[in-house]
Scaffold this motif. Structure first.
Motif, PDB file in Angstrom:
ATOM      1  N   THR A 225     -35.888 -60.528   7.996  1.00  0.00           N
ATOM      2  CA  THR A 225     -35.470 -59.345   7.271  1.00  0.00           C
ATOM      3  C   THR A 225     -35.338 -58.207   8.272  1.00  0.00           C
ATOM      4  OG1 THR A 225     -37.708 -58.564   6.819  1.00  0.00           O
ATOM      5  CG2 THR A 225     -36.739 -60.154   5.244  1.00  0.00           C
ATOM      6  N   LEU A 226     -34.642 -57.152   7.866  1.00  0.00           N
ATOM      7  CA  LEU A 226     -34.486 -56.021   8.774  1.00  0.00           C
ATOM      8  C   LEU A 226     -35.841 -55.445   9.172  1.00  0.00           C
ATOM      9  CD1 LEU A 226     -31.411 -54.202   7.185  1.00  0.00           C
ATOM     10  CD2 LEU A 226     -31.440 -55.821   9.097  1.00  0.00           C
TER      11      LEU A 226
ATOM     12  N   GLY B   1     -23.198 -56.802   7.993  1.00  0.00           N
ATOM     13  CA  GLY B   1     -23.894 -55.681   8.592  1.00  0.00           C
ATOM     14  C   GLY B   1     -23.118 -54.969   9.681  1.00  0.00           C
TER      15      GLY B   1
ATOM     16  N   PHE C  77     -26.410 -58.768  11.123  1.00  0.00           N
ATOM     17  CA  PHE C  77     -27.179 -59.015   9.915  1.00  0.00           C
ATOM     18  C   PHE C  77     -26.227 -59.096   8.735  1.00  0.00           C
ATOM     19  CE2 PHE C  77     -26.883 -54.397   9.964  1.00  0.00           C
ATOM     20  CZ  PHE C  77     -26.827 -54.012   8.633  1.00  0.00           C
TER      21      PHE C  77
ATOM     22  N   LEU D 253     -27.816 -47.940  10.030  1.00  0.00           N
ATOM     23  CA  LEU D 253     -27.175 -49.163   9.562  1.00  0.00           C
ATOM     24  C   LEU D 253     -26.171 -48.894   8.451  1.00  0.00           C
ATOM     25  CD1 LEU D 253     -30.302 -51.507   9.506  1.00  0.00           C
ATOM     26  CD2 LEU D 253     -28.637 -51.180  11.352  1.00  0.00           C
TER      27      LEU D 253
ATOM     28  N   VAL E 123     -28.555 -57.257  17.440  1.00  0.00           N
ATOM     29  CA  VAL E 123     -29.583 -57.014  16.430  1.00  0.00           C
ATOM     30  C   VAL E 123     -30.482 -55.894  16.934  1.00  0.00           C
ATOM     31  CG1 VAL E 123     -31.573 -57.971  15.207  1.00  0.00           C
ATOM     32  CG2 VAL E 123     -29.552 -59.395  15.597  1.00  0.00           C
TER      33      VAL E 123
ATOM     34  N   THR F 157     -31.201 -60.701   9.346  1.00  0.00           N
ATOM     35  CA  THR F 157     -30.496 -60.804  10.626  1.00  0.00           C
ATOM     36  C   THR F 157     -30.000 -62.234  10.850  1.00  0.00           C
ATOM     37  OG1 THR F 157     -32.349 -61.476  12.030  1.00  0.00           O
ATOM     38  CG2 THR F 157     -32.145 -59.124  11.528  1.00  0.00           C
TER      39      THR F 157
ATOM     40  N   TRP G 112     -31.456 -57.987   3.060  1.00  0.00           N
ATOM     41  CA  TRP G 112     -30.542 -58.101   4.188  1.00  0.00           C
ATOM     42  C   TRP G 112     -31.302 -58.760   5.335  1.00  0.00           C
ATOM     43  CZ3 TRP G 112     -25.424 -56.371   4.059  1.00  0.00           C
ATOM     44  CH2 TRP G 112     -25.057 -55.694   2.896  1.00  0.00           C
TER      45      TRP G 112
ATOM     46  N   ASP H  26     -34.935 -50.911  10.131  1.00  0.00           N
ATOM     47  CA  ASP H  26     -34.263 -50.975   8.828  1.00  0.00           C
ATOM     48  C   ASP H  26     -33.839 -49.595   8.345  1.00  0.00           C
ATOM     49  OD1 ASP H  26     -36.755 -49.964   8.305  1.00  0.00           O
ATOM     50  OD2 ASP H  26     -37.231 -51.338   6.667  1.00  0.00           O
TER      51      ASP H  26
ATOM     52  N   TRP I 168     -31.212 -47.178   7.303  1.00  0.00           N
ATOM     53  CA  TRP I 168     -29.833 -47.151   6.842  1.00  0.00           C
ATOM     54  C   TRP I 168     -29.250 -45.748   6.966  1.00  0.00           C
ATOM     55  CZ3 TRP I 168     -27.079 -51.406   5.236  1.00  0.00           C
ATOM     56  CH2 TRP I 168     -27.798 -52.579   4.993  1.00  0.00           C
TER      57      TRP I 168
END
Length: 336
Positions: A285-286, A308, A270, A316, A245, A280, A278, A292, A294
């Motif tokens: 949450t991310l 994930g 996640f 991500l 994570v 973990t 989304w 977070d 992406w």
């Protein structure tokens, strides 16, 4: 530097030497404080020396998903009492699957430790299987490592062996340390034993494929044997860790550095809960977890890709849960 390290070891070592079992009787705060002192005064150049000094304290905990294993300093290994009786063959396989062997009283230390495991356990069984058998040569008893019974300190109980020539070819140990011959097809509790191999240990335990990162104080392992997301989750758990994570930009960069050449994406910890949510594997949450970011255009197919992953650049990605991919496991350093 050497003078400082030596001085700290002299202060810490006497406190640790009083313990027989690692991590069971030591306050977590004290372990952390002692380890931090030694790590902080160690430069990158003498890290190898520092790790060796720590190992010499015999406080290295086996990294195992089964926390029932206890490290005994006197035997330089970890032991687990299996209370559920099994045949000798099944016991051997159970220990093997746990990366261990059936304990045998091969020397005075192992005999004393096996007795201690029994005497200090809750509702200790009267007998346990040992690894000593004569399956390869009738009447010639030896451990799984090939140590002959004649070279072991364990002694027969009175009137034993009582049926050595009639199929009783797997030895059991009584709580008082005396041996009895038993049938391999009978069922007894047993003790699994993991021998400590300090030459192949580091801050991450005995799995040398895990790499320690000082910035996160965690260990990481990139699995190139592809698996589904759920299979990856299970494998990381078996290794006493979890799917990685990312809790910060820094940790995302650490994950990025784990990628072998030519690998583009890897599963991490996640998954999708609902649209735009989304979470973990730890239930955050991310954003709550701390990272977070992406990849460009991601997540791009939330109706199908619900597990994930991370790109090689640390951003991500969403992937199909049944997609076969590499994955990254994470676990905290055993010293921190």
């Amino acid at each position: 530097m050497e003078m400082t390290l030596s001085h700290e070891l002299e202060k810490i070592l006497p406190r640790l030497k009083t313990l027989d079992m690692d991590w069971q009787n030591v306050p977590t705060e004290q372990i952390s404080t002692d380890m931090e002192k030694i790590i902080d005064i160690s430069s990158d150049e003498n890290r190898t020396v520092t790790e060796q000094a720590l190992r010499n304290m015999t406080l290295l905990r086996d990294a195992t998903p089964d926390q029932d294993y206890l490290f005994y300093r006197m035997a330089n290994g970890s032991f687990k009492l299996h209370r559920t009786p099994a045949t000798w063959t099944d016991a051997r396989l159970i220990c093997y699957d746990e990366g261990a062997e059936i304990a045998s009283p091969e020397d005075e230390t192992l005999l004393a430790t096996m007795s201690k495991v029994l005497l200090t356990s809750k509702q200790p069984p009267l007998f346990v299987f040992t690894g000593v058998n004569d399956l390869y040569s009738k009447g010639f008893y030896s451990s799984l490592r090939g140590t002959p019974l004649a070279a072991m300190p364990a002694r027969w109980a009175p009137e034993e062996p009582d049926n050595v020539n009639h199929g009783n070819n797997c030895l059991v140990l009584q709580r008082n340390g005396l041996l009895h011959d038993g049938k391999c097809d009978d069922v007894y509790p047993f003790i699994c034993y993991k021998r400590q191999t300090t030459s192949k240990s580091n801050f991450c335990g005995t799995d040398i494929d895990y790499i320690y990162d000082k910035s996160t104080k965690s260990c990481y392992k990139f699995h190139t044997e592809v698996a589904t997301w759920h299979e990856a989750y299970a494998t990381c758990s078996r290794e006493a860790g979890h799917l990685a994570v990312a809790n910060s930009d820094t940790e995302a960069k650490v994950l990025s550095r784990m990628f072998p050449k030519d690998w583009g994406v890897a599963a991490i910890g996640f998954s999708y809960w609902r649209k735009d949510l989304w979470v973990t594997i730890h239930g955050e949450t991310l954003a709550e977890a701390g990272y977070d970011t992406w990849g460009k255009g991601e997540p791009n197919d939330w109706e199908v890709q619900r597990c994930g992953a991370v790109f090689a650049d640390g951003t991500l990605d969403d992937i199909g849960c049944l997609r076969l991919s590499g994955y990254i496991c994470e676990k905290k350093s055993i010293w921190i």
